[in-house]
Write an enzyme that holds these catalytic residues in place. Sequence first.
Site, PDB file in Angstrom:
ATOM      1  N   TYR A 135       0.764  -1.260  -0.097  1.00 40.78           N
ATOM      2  CA  TYR A 135       0.180   0.029   0.647  1.00 40.78           C
ATOM      3  C   TYR A 135       0.635   1.229   0.054  1.00 40.78           C
ATOM      4  CZ  TYR A 135      -3.639   3.254   1.830  1.00 40.78           C
ATOM      5  OH  TYR A 135      -4.517   4.427   1.314  1.00 40.78           O
ATOM      6  N   LYS A 182       0.879   4.300  -3.286  1.00 39.74           N
ATOM      7  CA  LYS A 182       0.769   5.456  -2.551  1.00 39.74           C
ATOM      8  C   LYS A 182       2.005   6.055  -3.142  1.00 39.74           C
ATOM      9  CE  LYS A 182      -3.237   4.922  -1.474  1.00 39.74           C
ATOM     10  NZ  LYS A 182      -4.665   5.586  -2.012  1.00 39.74           N
ATOM     11  N   THR A 232     -14.412   4.777   6.722  1.00 41.23           N
ATOM     12  CA  THR A 232     -15.101   5.239   5.436  1.00 41.23           C
ATOM     13  C   THR A 232     -14.484   3.820   5.787  1.00 41.23           C
ATOM     14  OG1 THR A 232     -12.304   4.207   4.913  1.00 41.23           O
ATOM     15  CG2 THR A 232     -13.470   6.083   4.359  1.00 41.23           C
ATOM     16  N   THR A 289     -13.069  -1.769   7.675  1.00 38.06           N
ATOM     17  CA  THR A 289     -12.809  -2.973   7.380  1.00 38.06           C
ATOM     18  C   THR A 289     -11.618  -3.919   8.292  1.00 38.06           C
ATOM     19  OG1 THR A 289     -13.878  -3.655   5.096  1.00 38.06           O
ATOM     20  CG2 THR A 289     -12.396  -5.108   5.839  1.00 38.06           C
TER      21      THR A 289
END
Length: 269
Positions: free
Chosen positions: A155, A159, A190, A195
């Site tokens: 991740y 980015k 979000t 999650t």
Amino acid sequence: MGEHDERVALVTGGSQGIGKGIALALARQGSAIVCHGQTEDPAQETAAEINRAGGKAIAVWGPIGASDTSRFAVEQAISRYGRLDTLVTSAGIQRYGDVPSTPEETWDEVFDVNVKGVFLAARAALPYLRQSPAGAIAIISSVQATATQNKVAAYTASKGALNALTRAMAVDEAEYGVRVNSISPGSVDTPMLRTSAALFSDGSEESAQQIVANWGTAHALGRVARPEEIGEVVSFVTSPRASFVTGAEIRVDGGLLARIAAPLPDTKN
């Protein structure tokens, strides 16, 4: 929803989370929205919400890492509204692991969505953005392009790639009058954040909520962001009001990266 803006915006990942906050903010500003989602129902629901509020929106859906998805989304914008002025790339996924524990297929999955998806959307949109008198791209990156947690190697790398791509496109597209900027949020409330919180909770909603609240304390403002707060920044930076802003990495992080992690001792006693 809006009064004066007649621009057309494509928002990838616009069906939920940060992307939905952006789609709603751009619609309030007056833009017609092409709302992309991974699947049909959430995309249709967001488009319907915009239309019920008096805005203009259509839904498209499909895997953002597939070139057909971006091409179709752009074609829908042109066929329905006759132009495309704004592209916001918000589709993204989070996966956990350091380099040794990250499977090759997970690395590829993250880069297909988070990086290739942006490339494909921009490649499909730019011929039309170049024709706009106010063409603009906003790439949703992350503070993790600059600083990182443990075990988010794929991740974080994705980015960082987006911030580099932002610079490259800003330089290349300047001659066409298209501005390109990246937005780096901190933690935002979000479905993706929820999650992630659930992965570290005891399985209860209360535990996940407490984890989200704890993450918020890392920000100087003491909380996580709301999607609409990211949307308002994107709404500004893609508008003609920000006509001299390009190639920028704009942090919307509640002071997360401004504060040194080591606190001073409590001397009140």
